[in-house]
Structures are given as C-alpha cells and as structure tokens.
Motif scaffolding. Structure first.
Motif, PDB file in Angstrom:
ATOM      1  N   TYR A  85      -4.909   8.900   2.955  1.00 22.63           N
ATOM      2  CA  TYR A  85      -5.164   8.141   1.737  1.00 22.63           C
ATOM      3  C   TYR A  85      -4.824   9.022   0.564  1.00 22.63           C
ATOM      4  O   TYR A  85      -5.355  10.123   0.444  1.00 22.63           O
ATOM      5  CB  TYR A  85      -6.639   7.773   1.611  1.00 22.63           C
ATOM      6  N   MET A 118      -0.670   4.310  -2.230  1.00 25.05           N
ATOM      7  CA  MET A 118      -2.053   4.362  -1.742  1.00 25.05           C
ATOM      8  C   MET A 118      -2.186   5.162  -0.463  1.00 25.05           C
ATOM      9  O   MET A 118      -3.181   5.858  -0.258  1.00 25.05           O
ATOM     10  CB  MET A 118      -2.567   2.943  -1.485  1.00 25.05           C
ATOM     11  N   PHE A 149      -5.065   7.016  -5.283  1.00 24.90           N
ATOM     12  CA  PHE A 149      -5.176   5.614  -5.704  1.00 24.90           C
ATOM     13  C   PHE A 149      -5.750   4.748  -4.572  1.00 24.90           C
ATOM     14  O   PHE A 149      -6.581   3.872  -4.793  1.00 24.90           O
ATOM     15  CB  PHE A 149      -3.794   5.108  -6.138  1.00 24.90           C
ATOM     16  N   GLY A 150      -5.292   5.020  -3.342  1.00 25.70           N
ATOM     17  CA  GLY A 150      -5.794   4.275  -2.186  1.00 25.70           C
ATOM     18  C   GLY A 150      -7.252   4.585  -1.923  1.00 25.70           C
ATOM     19  O   GLY A 150      -8.055   3.689  -1.622  1.00 25.70           O
ATOM     20  N   PRO A 207      -8.877  -0.104  -7.979  1.00 25.07           N
ATOM     21  CA  PRO A 207      -9.001   1.349  -8.141  1.00 25.07           C
ATOM     22  C   PRO A 207      -9.320   1.746  -9.594  1.00 25.07           C
ATOM     23  O   PRO A 207     -10.064   2.694  -9.829  1.00 25.07           O
ATOM     24  CB  PRO A 207      -7.629   1.869  -7.732  1.00 25.07           C
ATOM     25  N   MET A 244       0.828  -1.210   0.000  1.00 27.50           N
ATOM     26  CA  MET A 244       0.000   0.000   0.000  1.00 27.50           C
ATOM     27  C   MET A 244       0.861   1.259   0.000  1.00 27.50           C
ATOM     28  O   MET A 244       0.511   2.264  -0.612  1.00 27.50           O
ATOM     29  CB  MET A 244      -0.954   0.011   1.193  1.00 27.50           C
TER      30      MET A 244
END
Ligand code: ATP
Ligand code: MG
Length: 572
Positions: free
Chosen positions: A42, A31, A45-46, A471, A26
């Motif tokens: 965040y 992310m 993308f996350g 995503p 992550m």
C-alpha cells in the motif's frame, strides 16, 4: 499534504494485468503496487483509504462491545491438528517448518488461535459473553489470486469471534454482528445486500454474506423479486415444483446410435429434443468414493449442495479413467441405467420426468424413453441443482428468482460448538455443569471493501470517493504555479483548511493544468478547489464536487466556511 512532497505516483496507461476497474484505478491512482502474485504494497494514498475503512469497522465493533486484540500471523500446526483443519484446509494453507523442523502455517483465519486463548482463560459462565476481534494480515495461498486487492494472497481482514454460554446468547451475538456489518457497509456508502451463505471450510451451522452488488463480482447472488429472500448461488434453494406424471404412458426403452454426440447441446441438435427431456448423469468423487448425480438437461448441478447433502469434505468431478471404470464408456455417454455399486442421487426435478433421454454407458449410444423405477432406481432425491433466473422463490408464494453478481465483503458465521468441542473449550455454568462454549465468527475484508467501493463509485475518468472513506476530502488545485497570486491564494486556503483540521491535499506540482485536472479526476477526491484566473480577477475560487460535477463560485475568504459546511453535512 503537499503533492510535491507526497508519494502519489499516478499512471496514464491502464496496467495490462488489471482486469477489473477497481484494480486498474488503484494502480493508476498510486494506491497500491504489486510485489508478487496476490501480494501488494500500500502506498500512502491507498493506505489512507484503508485506514478509513478500518476506523469505521473499529468504531462499529467497539459500539457492540467487542474487544480488540492482535493475534499472531505465524501459527503452530498443533492447534490446526486439534481442530482437524491441518488435513482439511488444503493448499490454501501455507505451511512451513522452523529451524527445529516443527510445522507452522501462516494464519488464513484465527479460530484455532482464539479458541486456544479462550479455553485457557475462560472457566466460568460469569466471564461470558465475550467478543474478541482484530484487524490484521491473513495469508491464503489462493489458486487464482486476481483483481488486485479483491482476491489477494496476503490481505487484511477484520475478524471477530464471539463466545456465549447458551443458544440465546449466541443468537444475540450473531445478530449484533449482523447489525454492526449493516452499519459498517452503510457508513462506507456501499450498495450491498446480506445473503444466506454456505459455511465452507470455516464450518458451523449457518451464515450470511454481505455482498456489494457489482457486475464484476465473483459471486452469484440469487434474490427473490418479491420477498426479502436472498442467497449465494452456492446455497440458494430451489422450490420443488409439483409435476403431474400419473397417467402418462411409459414408452418402450430404446437404444439409439449417437455418434460423437456428447453434450446436451449436441443431443438437442441431433435428436431435435429439448434439454428438459434429457437427464445428465455426472460422476463425482465424494471423499474418494464415486457417486452419480442426476439433473435435468437444462439444469446445472450444484456441487456445494451435493457436498452438504452427503456431509462430505471433498467433492470433485471424477476423471476420465474413473468414469470409464464405473460406466464402461467415455465421458459424454454416462447414464443411470445399469450403473452398479454406486450411489445414485437425483435432483427433485428428475422425479417428475417420464420417457427421458440419458447416456447408455456405451460409446456413441444413448437411451430413449428411460423411466424411473422401471429402468433404474434412485437412492435418494434431493435439491442438488443450481437455482435459475425465473425459478419459484423457495420462501414466498409468488416471487421469482433473479440473478445478479456481487463481491463478498463480509461474512458472519454461527459456529456453534464445532471448535469448542474439537479443542475442549468449556466453562462451568451456573448449575455447576461443564458445558461447551458456543461460538460465532465474523470477517470483513478491509482491502476488498476499498476495492468494492471503487468498483461501485467511478466513472471513465477515475475514482469517485464516497466522503466517509476518501483518502482526503479536499484537493486544492492552483492552475498555474508560475502565477504568484494563484500560488499565494492556494497557500492561504491550504493553511486555513489545515488549521481547521480538514484533510486536504495541495497540488503544488509545476505541471500543465491539463495533467493536473486529469490526475484530480483520477484520484477522485470528493471536493476540488480550483484556484485560477477568477481568483486573480474577482477574488473567487471554484469548488467542484467530483461526484456530480456541480461547481460553486465562492469568494476566497468564504471558502473555509463553505468547505466546513459541506463536510459536516457529508460526514454526519
Ligand atoms: P471467498 O469466498 O471470496 O474466497 P471466503 O468465504 O473464503 O471468501 P471468509 O473466510 O469468509 O472468506 O473471509 C472473510 C472475508 O475476508 C471475506 O468476506 C472477504 O471480504 C475477505 N477475503 C477472503 N478471502 C480474501 C482474499 N483472497 N483477498 C481479499 N479478501 C479476502
Ligand atoms: Mg466467505
């Protein structure tokens, strides 16, 4: 989305503090970023993955008729004092004062807030049943925040609360949520299991946890190899084995010199005896009073079972000083013989033992040939040990228990009237009588679910997003940004997919092909369209499935149709 205009900072290096793979990936896939221990931002993308999970949860909650609300993060102490949890919750509850010196906390959960609303607004059985939920930030000042989003201090949770007029209704509400949770985790493409669980500080009568099976999970899951029984280790029951002790002769009690022999391991070597011939005696502080707990030498005590057995709020191992005061000896030499003024609780397995070894409550001494009733009395026998691999299943006749690891992503509780009684949430029933509302509560960690999905879906190169929570669904990768034909082809496909509403990312960065391919694997978008030499020579591109590695060569003018067909099959 064009990668050159996007904010997707990928990393080659594995971040030093990230112990588990989902946390590493992550961070590396841009992310999340850490702000403080257990507190994360965040990045775009996350957030997209998080939103996918949120939406699945929302749809399934709505399908069951639950209604979305949004409750405050900052909560006044008064409602927590009413429920009794201002004292009980401990240090995980982050408390502070406002400018008028009034006490507040950051909500770790919302039973108090929701019960306060319902007690004021719901008066009649006609307004029930009711199920209210929210998707919102929680704060818990965890002792050991770790593994990224898996155990954060600030984290996003979906929490739902059901209100019913009778048991039958409450059971249906519980079952509805149980079913919704199964659908949610199935739709996220997770390999999970619902297990019986302890109710912890939320309280209530019974509960199930939803566990994503993974070696890095913090929870231990006990499951039968034959029937459907499964439970969290905290809760897992142990079947009483019947052992025939009648007719076995009791030998004479003997005190033996055991210098520096303090553990079961030491004793095993020193006396060449087996651990199942010994009894461990552990002193606990149970709501401030000492209790002795006895388990067979090869067994481990389960403090949660002890806590539930005694109906206690806090169960802790006694410190060295308390052990010395009660037993007259240092830790390591405790035994039940001669213990005074303290309740003695023994595990069922101890009931079947004769001529066993215990500590002598004297430094460097143990006792041999100890026997129940003759040498000491047990106040009660109970199931207080941890289940072990190979134990008999507590439910079926033939099964044996197996032990695996899991990540708890969801938890459903039947609360009963715990909060409605404490906070006076009542209604008038059809018979004109005032009754307490029966409650349930249901939580899912949204960020933890994303992390668990990565924990289950990755390879050595990066994430492998399941389609439903990816995503983006498609990554277009023009191999060489200085080749105008490749760029034009990529652009054409990009525009077509956008027009079709496909979630697509175009890697238009002027990077080396190697770096782009590495990043593509790292961020794990399920479909990659490679626009390379083949596009120039034959008018074809490659569609590659991240999960299987399978590649299809497709003419440029058929790509959009092919992608749409794949997505409609994958996202049904
Ligand atoms: P745990 O046993 O892991 O501490 P819990 O039993 O305290 O969790 P619940 O109160 O049941 O958690 O919360 C509901 C859900 O919220 C959990 O199933 C989990 O998915 C999520 N959750 C709880 N604590 C955290 C945390 N510190 N970080 C991220 N998610 C969390
Ligand atoms: Mg829980």
């Amino acid at each position: 989305m064009r990668w050159s205009r996007y904010f997707l900072p990928t990393l080659r290096e594995v971040p030093a503090e990230a112990e588990v793979i989902s946390h590493q990936l992550m961070v590396r896939a841009g992310m999340i970023r850490k702000l403080a221990a257990g507190i994360y931002s965040y990045l775009p993308f996350g957030l997209r993955a998080l939103k996918k999970v949120r939406e699945i949860i929302r749809e399934e909650m709505n399908r069951k008729g639950a209604l979305e609300v949004y409750l405050p993060v900052v909560q006044p102490a008064e409602i927590w004092q009413e429920s009794g949890r201002w004292q009980l919750y401990g240090k995980e509850l982050l408390r502070f004062k406002d400018r008028h010196a009034r006490d507040f906390c950051l909500g770790p959960t919302h039973e108090e807030v929701i019960t306060d609303i319902v007690r004021k607004e719901v008066k009649s059985y006609r307004q029930l049943p009711l199920n209210l939920y929210q998707i919102q930030t929680k704060f818990r000042d965890e002792v050991r925040p770790r593994f990224g989003l898996m155990r954060g201090r600030e984290f996003e949770m979906k929490d739902a609360y059901s209100f019913d007029k009778d048991e039958e209704g409450a059971n249906k509400s519980y079952q509805d949520m149980y079913d919704a949770y199964c659908r949610i985790f199935e739709r996220c493409d997770l390999n999970f299991r619902a297990v019986e669980a302890d109710t912890g500080p939320i309280g209530g009568s019974y509960s199930h946890e939803f566990m994503v099976l993974a070696d890095t999970g913090e929870d231990i899951v006990v499951g039968c190899d034959t029937c459907s029984y499964a439970a969290n280790m905290e809760k897992a029951e142990v079947r009483r084995e019947s052992i025939e002790t009648q007719g076995v002769e009791m030998k004479e009690l003997e005190k033996i010199y055991t210098p520096q022999v303090k553990t079961i391991q030491d004793l095993t070597t020193f006396l060449s005896a087996k651990p199942d011939q010994m009894v461990k005696t552990l002193i606990f502080q149970v709501d401030g009073r000492p209790v002795a707990a006895l388990v067979r030498g090869d067994h481990e005590i389960n403090p949660v079972k002890l806590k539930n057995l005694l109906g206690a709020d806090v169960v802790e191992m006694a410190d060295e000083e308390t052990v010395r005061r009660i037993t007259g000896a240092p830790i390591g030499f405790t035994g039940p013989v001669g213990l005074k003024g303290i309740e003695i609780i023994a595990d069922f397995a101890v009931q079947g033992m004769v001529n066993f070894i215990t500590g002598a409550n004297e430094v460097d001494r143990h006792l041999k040939n100890v026997n129940l009733n003759r040498d000491f009395k047990v106040d009660r026998f109970a199931d207080i040990r941890q289940a072990m691999e190979g134990d008999l299943c507590p439910r079926c006749e033939t099964g044996r228990l197996k032990i695996t690891r899991g990540i708890e992503v969801g938890h459903v509780f039947k609360l009963g009237t715990k909060y409605s009684k404490a906070m006076g949430a009542t209604f008038l029933d059809a018979d004109g009588k005032e009754k307490y509302i029966i409650m349930g509560c249901y939580g899912i960690g949204v960020g933890r679910t994303v992390a668990a999905a990565i924990e289950q879906n990755h390879d050595e190169n990066g994430i492998i997003w399941p389609f439903p929570i990816a995503p983006f669904h498609v990554l277009i990768l023009p191999v060489n940004m200085t080749d105008s034909r490749m760029v034009e082809t990529a652009e054409k496909i990009y525009q077509e997919l956008l027009a079709e509403g496909v979630e697509v990312l175009l890697d238009d960065r002027d990077e080396r092909p190697g770096a782009k391919f590495k990043d593509a694997d790292l961020i794990g978008i399920p479909l990659r369209i490679t626009v390379g030499n083949l596009a120039v020579s034959e008018g074809k591109v490659e569609i590659k499935f991240r999960k299987t590695g399978e590649v299809e060569k497709v003419p440029v003018n058929e790509v959009t149709q092919r992608i749409k067909a794949i997505l409609s099959a994958q996202l049904k």
